[in-house]
Design a protein around this motif. Sequence first.
Motif, PDB file in Angstrom:
ATOM      1  N   ASP A 223     -28.333  35.038  16.279  1.00 56.84           N
ATOM      2  CA  ASP A 223     -27.533  33.833  16.029  1.00 56.84           C
ATOM      3  C   ASP A 223     -27.593  32.852  17.194  1.00 56.84           C
ATOM      4  OD1 ASP A 223     -25.513  32.062  14.962  1.00 56.84           O
ATOM      5  OD2 ASP A 223     -24.054  33.087  16.229  1.00 56.84           O
ATOM      6  N   GLN A 224     -27.232  33.306  18.396  1.00 60.20           N
ATOM      7  CA  GLN A 224     -27.180  32.400  19.546  1.00 60.20           C
ATOM      8  C   GLN A 224     -28.551  31.847  19.924  1.00 60.20           C
ATOM      9  OE1 GLN A 224     -24.943  33.838  22.892  1.00 60.20           O
ATOM     10  NE2 GLN A 224     -25.449  32.077  24.183  1.00 60.20           N
ATOM     11  N   PRO A 225     -29.588  32.695  20.063  1.00 59.95           N
ATOM     12  CA  PRO A 225     -30.891  32.127  20.436  1.00 59.95           C
ATOM     13  C   PRO A 225     -31.484  31.207  19.376  1.00 59.95           C
ATOM     14  CG  PRO A 225     -31.060  34.503  20.057  1.00 59.95           C
ATOM     15  CD  PRO A 225     -29.616  34.171  20.094  1.00 59.95           C
ATOM     16  N   SER A 226     -31.235  31.480  18.088  1.00 58.31           N
ATOM     17  CA  SER A 226     -31.745  30.597  17.041  1.00 58.31           C
ATOM     18  C   SER A 226     -31.119  29.213  17.153  1.00 58.31           C
ATOM     19  CB  SER A 226     -31.443  31.187  15.654  1.00 58.31           C
ATOM     20  OG  SER A 226     -32.080  32.424  15.475  1.00 58.31           O
ATOM     21  N   ALA A 227     -29.804  29.190  17.336  1.00 59.40           N
ATOM     22  CA  ALA A 227     -29.120  27.903  17.496  1.00 59.40           C
ATOM     23  C   ALA A 227     -29.548  27.217  18.792  1.00 59.40           C
ATOM     24  CB  ALA A 227     -27.602  28.125  17.482  1.00 59.40           C
ATOM     25  N   ALA A 228     -29.726  28.007  19.849  1.00 55.83           N
ATOM     26  CA  ALA A 228     -30.132  27.443  21.134  1.00 55.83           C
ATOM     27  C   ALA A 228     -31.499  26.790  21.041  1.00 55.83           C
ATOM     28  CB  ALA A 228     -30.137  28.531  22.203  1.00 55.83           C
ATOM     29  N   LEU A 229     -32.401  27.389  20.261  1.00 56.33           N
ATOM     30  CA  LEU A 229     -33.738  26.805  20.116  1.00 56.33           C
ATOM     31  C   LEU A 229     -33.653  25.404  19.524  1.00 56.33           C
ATOM     32  CD1 LEU A 229     -36.813  27.047  20.245  1.00 56.33           C
ATOM     33  CD2 LEU A 229     -36.747  28.173  18.008  1.00 56.33           C
ATOM     34  N   ILE A 230     -32.818  25.223  18.512  1.00 55.55           N
ATOM     35  CA  ILE A 230     -32.651  23.900  17.920  1.00 55.55           C
ATOM     36  C   ILE A 230     -32.049  22.938  18.940  1.00 55.55           C
ATOM     37  CG2 ILE A 230     -31.574  22.582  16.054  1.00 55.55           C
ATOM     38  CD1 ILE A 230     -33.730  24.604  15.164  1.00 55.55           C
ATOM     39  N   GLN A 231     -31.008  23.370  19.640  1.00 54.08           N
ATOM     40  CA  GLN A 231     -30.365  22.516  20.645  1.00 54.08           C
ATOM     41  C   GLN A 231     -31.333  22.161  21.770  1.00 54.08           C
ATOM     42  OE1 GLN A 231     -27.209  25.409  21.282  1.00 54.08           O
ATOM     43  NE2 GLN A 231     -25.672  23.973  20.478  1.00 54.08           N
ATOM     44  N   ASP A 232     -32.128  23.143  22.193  1.00 53.24           N
ATOM     45  CA  ASP A 232     -33.075  22.937  23.283  1.00 53.24           C
ATOM     46  C   ASP A 232     -34.160  21.934  22.889  1.00 53.24           C
ATOM     47  OD1 ASP A 232     -34.223  23.247  25.749  1.00 53.24           O
ATOM     48  OD2 ASP A 232     -34.932  25.304  25.432  1.00 53.24           O
ATOM     49  N   LEU A 233     -34.723  22.113  21.696  1.00 59.49           N
ATOM     50  CA  LEU A 233     -35.736  21.165  21.225  1.00 59.49           C
ATOM     51  C   LEU A 233     -35.149  19.754  21.098  1.00 59.49           C
ATOM     52  CD1 LEU A 233     -37.391  23.335  18.406  1.00 59.49           C
ATOM     53  CD2 LEU A 233     -38.462  22.666  20.574  1.00 59.49           C
ATOM     54  N   LYS A 234     -33.906  19.696  20.625  1.00 60.62           N
ATOM     55  CA  LYS A 234     -33.265  18.393  20.433  1.00 60.62           C
ATOM     56  C   LYS A 234     -33.030  17.686  21.759  1.00 60.62           C
ATOM     57  CE  LYS A 234     -29.471  16.292  17.814  1.00 60.62           C
ATOM     58  NZ  LYS A 234     -28.288  16.551  16.940  1.00 60.62           N
ATOM     59  N   GLN A 235     -32.560  18.426  22.781  1.00 61.03           N
ATOM     60  CA  GLN A 235     -32.266  17.802  24.065  1.00 61.03           C
ATOM     61  C   GLN A 235     -33.539  17.364  24.799  1.00 61.03           C
ATOM     62  OE1 GLN A 235     -30.092  20.670  26.396  1.00 61.03           O
ATOM     63  NE2 GLN A 235     -31.905  21.843  27.002  1.00 61.03           N
ATOM     64  N   ARG A 236     -34.671  17.944  24.412  1.00 60.38           N
ATOM     65  CA  ARG A 236     -35.951  17.563  25.021  1.00 60.38           C
ATOM     66  C   ARG A 236     -36.691  16.508  24.207  1.00 60.38           C
ATOM     67  NH1 ARG A 236     -37.484  21.723  28.777  1.00 60.38           N
ATOM     68  NH2 ARG A 236     -35.884  23.357  28.736  1.00 60.38           N
ATOM     69  N   GLY A 237     -36.078  16.039  23.090  1.00 62.25           N
ATOM     70  CA  GLY A 237     -36.720  15.048  22.258  1.00 62.25           C
ATOM     71  C   GLY A 237     -37.871  15.596  21.440  1.00 62.25           C
ATOM     72  N   MET A 238     -37.882  16.912  21.200  1.00 63.92           N
ATOM     73  CA  MET A 238     -38.989  17.553  20.493  1.00 63.92           C
ATOM     74  C   MET A 238     -38.675  17.896  19.044  1.00 63.92           C
ATOM     75  SD  MET A 238     -40.235  20.263  23.439  1.00 63.92           S
ATOM     76  CE  MET A 238     -41.435  21.022  22.327  1.00 63.92           C
ATOM     77  N   LEU A 239     -37.417  17.836  18.645  1.00 65.04           N
ATOM     78  CA  LEU A 239     -37.044  18.338  17.321  1.00 65.04           C
ATOM     79  C   LEU A 239     -37.656  17.513  16.192  1.00 65.04           C
ATOM     80  CD1 LEU A 239     -35.491  20.535  15.835  1.00 65.04           C
ATOM     81  CD2 LEU A 239     -33.465  19.069  15.876  1.00 65.04           C
ATOM     82  N   ASN A 240     -37.757  16.209  16.367  1.00 63.68           N
ATOM     83  CA  ASN A 240     -38.319  15.371  15.309  1.00 63.68           C
ATOM     84  C   ASN A 240     -39.771  15.725  14.995  1.00 63.68           C
ATOM     85  OD1 ASN A 240     -35.951  13.944  15.001  1.00 63.68           O
ATOM     86  ND2 ASN A 240     -36.565  12.253  16.328  1.00 63.68           N
ATOM     87  N   ASP A 241     -40.477  16.247  15.998  1.00 63.85           N
ATOM     88  CA  ASP A 241     -41.894  16.578  15.829  1.00 63.85           C
ATOM     89  C   ASP A 241     -42.145  18.065  15.662  1.00 63.85           C
ATOM     90  OD1 ASP A 241     -42.611  13.875  16.192  1.00 63.85           O
ATOM     91  OD2 ASP A 241     -42.475  14.113  18.357  1.00 63.85           O
ATOM     92  N   THR A 242     -41.083  18.856  15.639  1.00 56.44           N
ATOM     93  CA  THR A 242     -41.232  20.305  15.531  1.00 56.44           C
ATOM     94  C   THR A 242     -40.461  20.801  14.316  1.00 56.44           C
ATOM     95  OG1 THR A 242     -41.305  20.431  17.966  1.00 56.44           O
ATOM     96  CG2 THR A 242     -41.004  22.495  16.770  1.00 56.44           C
ATOM     97  N   LEU A 243     -41.144  21.479  13.416  1.00 62.46           N
ATOM     98  CA  LEU A 243     -40.501  22.051  12.232  1.00 62.46           C
ATOM     99  C   LEU A 243     -40.112  23.497  12.520  1.00 62.46           C
ATOM    100  CD1 LEU A 243     -39.735  21.906   9.206  1.00 62.46           C
ATOM    101  CD2 LEU A 243     -42.063  22.676   8.691  1.00 62.46           C
ATOM    102  N   VAL A 244     -38.837  23.807  12.340  1.00 63.04           N
ATOM    103  CA  VAL A 244     -38.335  25.165  12.548  1.00 63.04           C
ATOM    104  C   VAL A 244     -37.908  25.730  11.198  1.00 63.04           C
ATOM    105  CG1 VAL A 244     -36.633  26.608  13.739  1.00 63.04           C
ATOM    106  CG2 VAL A 244     -37.521  24.549  14.865  1.00 63.04           C
ATOM    107  N   VAL A 245     -38.387  26.914  10.883  1.00 61.92           N
ATOM    108  CA  VAL A 245     -38.037  27.595   9.628  1.00 61.92           C
ATOM    109  C   VAL A 245     -37.444  28.949   9.971  1.00 61.92           C
ATOM    110  CG1 VAL A 245     -38.914  28.566   7.472  1.00 61.92           C
ATOM    111  CG2 VAL A 245     -39.893  26.441   8.363  1.00 61.92           C
ATOM    112  N   TRP A 246     -36.297  29.298   9.364  1.00 60.41           N
ATOM    113  CA  TRP A 246     -35.617  30.580   9.633  1.00 60.41           C
ATOM    114  C   TRP A 246     -35.334  31.258   8.288  1.00 60.41           C
ATOM    115  CZ3 TRP A 246     -32.248  34.409   9.282  1.00 60.41           C
ATOM    116  CH2 TRP A 246     -31.887  35.144  10.425  1.00 60.41           C
ATOM    117  N   GLY A 247     -35.851  32.459   8.099  1.00 58.47           N
ATOM    118  CA  GLY A 247     -35.584  33.159   6.846  1.00 58.47           C
ATOM    119  C   GLY A 247     -36.347  34.453   6.741  1.00 58.47           C
ATOM    120  N   GLY A 248     -36.226  35.096   5.590  1.00 62.75           N
ATOM    121  CA  GLY A 248     -36.896  36.359   5.334  1.00 62.75           C
ATOM    122  C   GLY A 248     -37.702  36.313   4.061  1.00 62.75           C
ATOM    123  N   GLU A 249     -38.118  37.495   3.597  1.00 61.10           N
ATOM    124  CA  GLU A 249     -39.040  37.551   2.464  1.00 61.10           C
ATOM    125  C   GLU A 249     -38.352  37.590   1.111  1.00 61.10           C
ATOM    126  OE1 GLU A 249     -38.734  41.932   3.822  1.00 61.10           O
ATOM    127  OE2 GLU A 249     -38.224  39.916   4.514  1.00 61.10           O
TER     128      GLU A 249
END
Length: 347
Positions: A223-249
Amino acid sequence: HTAKIVDDIAIVKSMQTEQINHDPAVTFCQTGFQLAGRPSIGSWLAYGLGSENKDLPAFIVMVSQGVGNTQALADRMWNSGFLSTEYAGGKFRSGHDPVLFLSNPYGYETSARRRFLDDLGKMNQLNQHKFQDPEISTRISQYEMAYRMQASVPELTDMSKEPDSIFEMYGPDSRKPGTFAANCILARRLAERGVRFIQLFHRGWDQHSNLPKEIAGQCRQTDQPSAALIQDLKQRGMLNDTLVVWGGEFGRTVYSQGTLTETNYGRDHHPRCFTVWMAGGGVRPGVYGETDDFGYNIARDPVHVHDFHATVLYLMGLDHEKLTFKHQGRRYRLTDVAGKVVNGLIA
């Protein structure tokens, strides 16, 4: 922690698949086909987009183990199938050597490695001229890639210059190599270096009657690292150019078969509907799709795995009907003969 990023993510509640058991379902989710042998989605993207970093593979995979069962996961899940092997996912391990056999043996100098590869390249070129096998050319290029990775991988995996605030953001496991949290930081570092497709597998989700005990542990780890990844990409200006997908089969039923008690209950496999979330990369935040009151059937806006693949490719700038490869007389694609872009997920 995921609640903190809910305004940045698209929650797809109406995913559906055709497979009900782990191996064929993961294979289907990865390759668009339930039988092994076809290229994974990461390989298709590497093939379609090429690489932005000549010193690292275009497709990199990391695997972490959760609190649940071991849950088998074969390397073929990120294989290139009938595409050239240069598009296969490169697996990074935790520990001293992230890539097997990349480091020089003790006493073996880099200059000797260079001479060895030069001579080996000449031998392979002779074979290429004689047999005209495209895999020989791939072998030559991959040896050269491995040589360059001897410098790029240690720099990549050295997180000593990451500030304490980053480790605190990703959680207490983030300083332990091989954990999901540490892999999330590495995923961000790989994205910064132009790696096209990064896939994190976290094993241990096969909870049935053991779900009440183990699901909490899995959530604590992710939970925490997944949310942190989004926050981290956003604070670096990378989220608009990076697609993140979270899920299972696939999903889980609201019931479980077998003998159950008030303290021993769980869930079973369920392919009819399940949830994934997406963020960044041109995704429209919000909720897409709806199930019935029992979470058993889709009530609105179904999204098949083929549709999901078509949408991911679209967001990465590729037309799923045109990204093809001719094999054994037929032009294959990730979405087989189906799939449509889900416009409701696009900003």
